[in-house]
Scaffold this active site. Sequence first.
Site, short mmCIF file in Angstrom:
data_model
loop_
_atom_site.label_atom_id
_atom_site.label_comp_id
_atom_site.label_asym_id
_atom_site.label_seq_id
_atom_site.Cartn_x
_atom_site.Cartn_y
_atom_site.Cartn_z
N ILE A 138 27.44 -21.76 12.97
CA ILE A 138 26.76 -20.97 12.21
C ILE A 138 28.35 -20.90 10.57
O ILE A 138 28.16 -20.40 11.18
CB ILE A 138 26.89 -19.57 12.59
CG1 ILE A 138 25.79 -19.68 13.72
CG2 ILE A 138 25.76 -18.61 11.53
CD1 ILE A 138 24.61 -20.15 14.16
N GLY A 139 26.43 -21.24 9.64
CA GLY A 139 27.58 -21.83 8.74
C GLY A 139 26.88 -20.69 6.99
O GLY A 139 25.91 -21.30 6.25
N TYR A 140 27.48 -19.82 7.40
CA TYR A 140 27.36 -19.03 6.15
C TYR A 140 28.20 -18.37 5.56
O TYR A 140 28.31 -18.34 4.39
CB TYR A 140 26.86 -17.91 7.06
CG TYR A 140 25.03 -17.45 7.91
CD1 TYR A 140 24.31 -18.55 7.45
CD2 TYR A 140 24.83 -16.41 9.08
CE1 TYR A 140 23.42 -18.43 8.57
CE2 TYR A 140 23.92 -16.54 9.56
CZ TYR A 140 23.12 -17.00 9.21
OH TYR A 140 21.66 -17.20 9.86
N THR A 147 31.00 -10.63 3.31
CA THR A 147 30.77 -9.70 3.05
C THR A 147 29.13 -9.36 1.64
O THR A 147 28.05 -9.31 2.31
CB THR A 147 31.23 -8.32 2.91
OG1 THR A 147 32.58 -7.79 3.67
CG2 THR A 147 30.29 -6.62 2.82
N SER A 173 32.47 -21.20 13.99
CA SER A 173 33.12 -21.34 14.77
C SER A 173 31.70 -22.47 15.62
O SER A 173 30.78 -22.21 15.01
CB SER A 173 32.65 -19.34 15.81
OG SER A 173 33.13 -18.58 15.01
N GLU A 255 21.20 -8.65 17.00
CA GLU A 255 22.62 -9.84 16.93
C GLU A 255 23.27 -8.57 16.85
O GLU A 255 24.38 -8.75 17.89
CB GLU A 255 22.80 -11.13 15.76
CG GLU A 255 22.32 -12.30 16.16
CD GLU A 255 22.64 -12.77 14.52
OE1 GLU A 255 20.68 -13.18 14.25
OE2 GLU A 255 23.03 -12.47 13.54
N THR A 385 30.40 -5.74 7.71
CA THR A 385 31.57 -5.33 7.79
C THR A 385 30.77 -3.12 7.69
O THR A 385 29.61 -3.04 7.37
CB THR A 385 32.31 -4.64 6.67
OG1 THR A 385 33.46 -4.64 6.57
CG2 THR A 385 31.82 -4.47 5.14
N ASN A 386 32.07 -2.84 8.62
CA ASN A 386 31.28 -1.29 8.65
C ASN A 386 31.71 -0.06 7.43
O ASN A 386 30.96 0.32 7.52
CB ASN A 386 32.29 -0.91 9.53
CG ASN A 386 31.58 -0.69 11.33
OD1 ASN A 386 31.21 -1.88 11.46
ND2 ASN A 386 32.91 -0.53 12.56
#
Lengths: 404, 368
Positions: A138-140, A147, A173, A255, A385-386
């Site tokens: 995945i290329g994000y 973020t 990854s 997801e 992120t949280n």
Amino acid sequence: MRIQDEILIGEMLIQLNPKQAKLKAELQEYFEGVITLELKAELNNPNHFEGGGPEFKKAMRTMGADGWIGLSWKKELGGKELSPMEQYIFVETVMRTGFPFPFLTTESVGPMIAEHGSDWAKEEIATKILRGELIFGIGYSEPNSGTDLASLQTKAIKEADGYLINGQKMWTSLANFSDYIWLAARTDFEAKNHKGISMFIVPTDDPGFSMTAINTLGDVRTNATFYDNIRVPDSNLVGQINQGWSLITSQLNLERLALVNHGPVEELYRNVLKLAETTKINNDQSLADLSWVKHNFAQVYAGVEALKLICWKQTSIMESGQLNMAEASVAKVYGSEFFIEAYRLLMEIMGELSLLKNDSELSVLNAKLERMYRTASILTFGGGTNEVQRDIIAMAGLLMPRTR
Amino acid sequence: MEFAELSHQSEIRDSLDKILVEQCTPEKLKEFDVTFKHDEPLLSLLASNGYLGLGVNEEHGGSGENLYDLGILFERLGFHAAPLSLVGCLVDVAQTIQKFSENKAHLDLIGAIVGGEIHTSAILEPLNQEPESPMTRAEINGDQLIISGTKYLSEIASKAKSILISVNSDEGVLLVLVDSNAIEISELSTTANSPSFKVELDAVSVDRSAIIHSSGKGLEALRYLLQINMVMRSYLALGVTEKMTALIASYTSEREQFGRVIGSFQAVSHRAADCFIDLECLRLVNQQAAVNLNTNLDCENDALVSKIWAGNACHRISYSAQHLHGGMGVDKDYVLWRYCLLAKECELINGSASQNIDRLGLNITANQ
């Protein structure tokens, strides 16, 4: 006031219904067959934690042939079109086994290509994903776009019969064994950030593609990937030009829910409990007889129960086709922070033994606990992120003013 | 899997809110801060509209045995800080008799309770860590039970016609319904000003027929009582913490400092978000416990988990609310302080979080 409603259909049920329980049992049995000793051995090798080895590939093809890939895909695209609850049960069951099922490829990228891809992509890529023959990275994220993903700068410039791609991605990854990258690139430099992004299928065997490994705390390899004058044909564009953002965000809720599935932590709790009950600390007592050990187990139990219910409720809301932003964020924040707490409590129980990585007799569950705690920290910032999730909870759940 | 409320359940919530908004005005709550906190007219109103029959079988004049429905009642009573203490009456007495009694005289009490008559329980004992093993004793003398012991935190005992008491005896645990005239009670002053009593029994003699359950079922009945008591107190806690969280959201969205509303500071909104998360967890573990207790008389772990979350949520949300309100939080002219005291009561009665963690830990590990 007298209550007339006698209808049993729709009555509250806070457990799997018989059909769902049957599916779970079937899946458990199925995975016991697919996950062979050879595969288990391969997955214990740090180079293959995340898959990519020959046994992993074999298992993926078996699952593809048996129809266990494409759960979320529509039936007309060759998928199983399982309900959200059935998908949740699948994710739970496979995660309990420890098999690194490539959900992002099969359940996120796959259905998007099958639905929005070109004819080539539908025939060549989507069908192979369904057969378990292709893996995507995945290329994000980029070095300066994490973020704030919509600020990404990798560019795809329109040429006569395709696009010219240049840029860099971070945390790609699986790139080290994937066939393609699912790449988000900027195609309009004038539009507002999220309105100028498009999605591409980029082959990793292109000479312009390269990567360097990033080795992580959890011994999970990830990568920095580089895109140097890569040319792809028009057919590698997925969806409309400049409409990529909606593809990126369309499956985010499923997801996020998969990230905090209660299966793995519940499995770990059970296994550590079994171990503590059979670990003698003297002639009369096992580890689980100590009161502080019981307290730690109870803390984990009470936490897992809440996580299970949050996930089940979210999933059952999705079943009825609704979305609740605040509750999806509750699941993400609570789950990711609970994992860290739970691993700590379980490691305390086993004490110094939890530190051992290689001694199969002394280490805890073959060092699984040691490894899981090292991989847990990425979830509080990964997958949204949280801090952003808490902003969402305050705004959507409590109707508080936007934070700036 | 089905989490959604049926339409009648949402209606109960809405119509209850209508009544309670009108009845539990700040002015009226203020009056009850300094008097006996038991709103007789409100009780009659709830009775005449059928709300005291929630969770009660139709044959006793109720609207059907469903503990989730009863949970809605306690949630809303908590949310509005209603001046009524009804767990002892509606839960301990009515529900336990409904599930365990075969005696018509006792079963008839349920109908009376649905109609607004007060009966209560006296279960808890000072320093007894194991309420299913009462220190209060009954000596059996032919057809008579001679009961001695001390109970406390018995709700509205001064208004109750009879009091359900847990005792130990040579026949094991018994639940005995005693005429309140036969018992000495004294009022306790407690943190939330709830109408609470000490019940002292000094060789009180009652007839065997006062035992509400069939022979040998006493422990099972008491365990059930303690579990539904935990769950319904957790529903009270849910209403109390829901209100405190709503107060946080509304107050911090209006209060301005440094030229902006303080709710727009991330430090503030994130603390509020954490309250929301605790609240969601509490709501769900309560729902699981109530629904499971509908079909299974013994769901101790589910009940413990809900009371553990109630204790933690009450503590955390209460102090977050106090903190985020600044001085307003302690000003008795504003509403928050009352909820903070109620939260402490919900947190501690019938098992604190730490005590219940201990209990849960014993249950889930193999005993050797």
